[in-house]
Design a protein around this motif. Structure first.
Motif, PDB file in Angstrom:
ATOM      1  N   ALA A  88     -53.540-151.391 -73.346  1.00  0.00           N
ATOM      2  CA  ALA A  88     -52.650-150.224 -73.916  1.00  0.00           C
ATOM      3  C   ALA A  88     -52.895-149.548 -75.073  1.00  0.00           C
ATOM      4  O   ALA A  88     -53.596-149.989 -75.923  1.00  0.00           O
ATOM      5  N   GLN A  89     -52.440-148.383 -75.021  1.00  0.00           N
ATOM      6  CA  GLN A  89     -52.646-147.269 -76.093  1.00  0.00           C
ATOM      7  C   GLN A  89     -51.429-147.254 -76.878  1.00  0.00           C
ATOM      8  O   GLN A  89     -50.083-147.133 -76.046  1.00  0.00           O
ATOM      9  N   LEU A  90     -51.121-147.634 -78.194  1.00  0.00           N
ATOM     10  CA  LEU A  90     -50.207-147.801 -78.981  1.00  0.00           C
ATOM     11  C   LEU A  90     -50.095-146.483 -79.806  1.00  0.00           C
ATOM     12  O   LEU A  90     -51.178-146.178 -80.422  1.00  0.00           O
ATOM     13  N   THR A  91     -48.715-145.801 -80.139  1.00  0.00           N
ATOM     14  CA  THR A  91     -48.611-144.726 -80.998  1.00  0.00           C
ATOM     15  C   THR A  91     -47.529-145.021 -81.951  1.00  0.00           C
ATOM     16  O   THR A  91     -46.537-145.624 -81.397  1.00  0.00           O
ATOM     17  N   ILE A  92     -47.881-145.097 -83.193  1.00  0.00           N
ATOM     18  CA  ILE A  92     -46.829-145.829 -84.211  1.00  0.00           C
ATOM     19  C   ILE A  92     -46.702-144.660 -85.098  1.00  0.00           C
ATOM     20  O   ILE A  92     -47.632-144.049 -85.571  1.00  0.00           O
ATOM     21  N   GLN A  93     -45.360-144.419 -85.703  1.00  0.00           N
ATOM     22  CA  GLN A  93     -44.779-143.626 -86.573  1.00  0.00           C
ATOM     23  C   GLN A  93     -45.139-144.272 -87.918  1.00  0.00           C
ATOM     24  O   GLN A  93     -44.507-144.964 -87.982  1.00  0.00           O
ATOM     25  N   LEU A  94     -45.898-143.568 -88.784  1.00  0.00           N
ATOM     26  CA  LEU A  94     -46.042-143.945 -90.061  1.00  0.00           C
ATOM     27  C   LEU A  94     -45.938-142.832 -91.087  1.00  0.00           C
ATOM     28  O   LEU A  94     -45.402-141.825 -90.773  1.00  0.00           O
TER      29      LEU A  94
ATOM     30  N   LYS B 274     -48.577-139.860 -87.116  1.00  0.00           N
ATOM     31  CA  LYS B 274     -48.855-140.923 -86.033  1.00  0.00           C
ATOM     32  C   LYS B 274     -50.140-141.521 -86.113  1.00  0.00           C
ATOM     33  O   LYS B 274     -51.143-140.996 -86.799  1.00  0.00           O
ATOM     34  N   LEU B 275     -50.189-142.716 -85.817  1.00  0.00           N
ATOM     35  CA  LEU B 275     -51.309-143.465 -85.776  1.00  0.00           C
ATOM     36  C   LEU B 275     -51.656-144.256 -84.246  1.00  0.00           C
ATOM     37  O   LEU B 275     -50.633-144.359 -83.512  1.00  0.00           O
ATOM     38  N   TYR B 276     -52.757-144.097 -83.702  1.00  0.00           N
ATOM     39  CA  TYR B 276     -53.013-144.583 -82.426  1.00  0.00           C
ATOM     40  C   TYR B 276     -53.970-145.647 -82.434  1.00  0.00           C
ATOM     41  O   TYR B 276     -54.985-145.571 -83.067  1.00  0.00           O
ATOM     42  N   VAL B 277     -53.702-146.628 -81.853  1.00  0.00           N
ATOM     43  CA  VAL B 277     -54.322-147.910 -81.658  1.00  0.00           C
ATOM     44  C   VAL B 277     -54.512-148.353 -80.265  1.00  0.00           C
ATOM     45  O   VAL B 277     -53.228-148.376 -79.576  1.00  0.00           O
ATOM     46  N   SER B 278     -55.640-149.040 -79.830  1.00  0.00           N
ATOM     47  CA  SER B 278     -55.738-149.426 -78.630  1.00  0.00           C
ATOM     48  C   SER B 278     -55.919-150.932 -78.637  1.00  0.00           C
ATOM     49  O   SER B 278     -56.524-151.383 -79.544  1.00  0.00           O
ATOM     50  N   VAL B 279     -54.934-151.563 -77.802  1.00  0.00           N
ATOM     51  CA  VAL B 279     -55.078-153.031 -77.635  1.00  0.00           C
ATOM     52  C   VAL B 279     -55.640-153.629 -76.734  1.00  0.00           C
ATOM     53  O   VAL B 279     -55.186-153.180 -75.226  1.00  0.00           O
TER      54      VAL B 279
ATOM     55  N   VAL C 128     -50.652-160.301 -78.444  1.00  0.00           N
ATOM     56  CA  VAL C 128     -51.547-159.974 -79.589  1.00  0.00           C
ATOM     57  C   VAL C 128     -50.784-159.381 -80.790  1.00  0.00           C
ATOM     58  O   VAL C 128     -49.806-158.625 -80.652  1.00  0.00           O
ATOM     59  N   ALA C 129     -51.059-160.083 -81.768  1.00  0.00           N
ATOM     60  CA  ALA C 129     -50.553-159.820 -82.967  1.00  0.00           C
ATOM     61  C   ALA C 129     -51.149-158.250 -83.618  1.00  0.00           C
ATOM     62  O   ALA C 129     -52.309-158.139 -83.538  1.00  0.00           O
ATOM     63  N   VAL C 130     -50.320-157.545 -83.972  1.00  0.00           N
ATOM     64  CA  VAL C 130     -50.640-156.229 -84.545  1.00  0.00           C
ATOM     65  C   VAL C 130     -50.087-156.031 -85.920  1.00  0.00           C
ATOM     66  O   VAL C 130     -49.022-156.051 -86.019  1.00  0.00           O
ATOM     67  N   ARG C 131     -50.951-155.968 -87.075  1.00  0.00           N
ATOM     68  CA  ARG C 131     -50.559-155.548 -88.407  1.00  0.00           C
ATOM     69  C   ARG C 131     -51.086-154.116 -88.945  1.00  0.00           C
ATOM     70  O   ARG C 131     -52.380-154.139 -88.821  1.00  0.00           O
ATOM     71  N   ILE C 132     -50.477-153.430 -89.431  1.00  0.00           N
ATOM     72  CA  ILE C 132     -50.869-151.994 -89.868  1.00  0.00           C
ATOM     73  C   ILE C 132     -50.402-151.912 -91.424  1.00  0.00           C
ATOM     74  O   ILE C 132     -49.061-151.737 -91.506  1.00  0.00           O
ATOM     75  N   LYS C 133     -51.425-152.066 -92.214  1.00  0.00           N
ATOM     76  CA  LYS C 133     -50.972-151.901 -93.547  1.00  0.00           C
ATOM     77  C   LYS C 133     -51.548-151.056 -94.382  1.00  0.00           C
ATOM     78  O   LYS C 133     -52.614-150.616 -94.347  1.00  0.00           O
TER      79      LYS C 133
END
Length: 137
Positions: free
Chosen positions: A86-92, A117-122, A130-135
């Motif tokens: 999946a392609q995740l889009t997260i608002q930060l 917006k930050l884009y992450v593929s998992v 799957v653990a996801v951490r954005i710091k």
């Protein structure tokens, strides 16, 4: 990890879990109250989207189930499950550098765009969260 039959819920630890990537038709739930905020979730096998107080928070393509989702001043943390990658889009925070961890391994620094917006593929395998951490750096 089971899907979220009620589409969104508050967990005992104060986090939220949302999404149901097994649904064949679009489903949504709005005005879910958590910590004084109102959440809206739209989900099915093609997309999962979360809004807080009318503002974008999370989106995945294809749809996913996110568990124990928590947002802090320093970033966001959750576990995610789906049938396929999946392609995740997260608002930060806008134009900010973040360190991204997937399954506890650093995958590198990423900068949000001007809209935050930050884009992450998992890579996802059914039944394996799957653990996801954005710091913030």
């Amino acid at each position: 990890m089971p899907v979220i039959e009620e589409l969104i819920r508050t967990e005992q630890d104060g986090t939220i879990s949302f999404g149901n990537h097994k649904l064949k038709t679009k489903s949504k739930l709005q005005d879910f109250e958590h910590d004084g905020d109102l959440y809206k979730v739209k989900t099915f096998y093609e997309i999962t989207k979360l809004e807080r107080n009318g503002m974008f928070v999370y989106e995945s393509v294809p749809g996913t189930t996110a568990m124990n989702f928590t947002v802090s001043d320093d970033g966001v943390e959750f576990s995610v499950e789906g049938d396929k990658d999946a392609q995740l889009t997260i608002q930060l925070a806008e134009d900010t550098e973040y360190e991204v961890y997937v399954d506890h391994a650093a995958v590198g620094g990423m900068r949000t765009n001007m809209s935050g917006k930050l884009y992450v593929s998992v890579e996802l395998n059914e039944g394996t969260p799957v653990a996801v951490r954005i710091k913030r750096r």
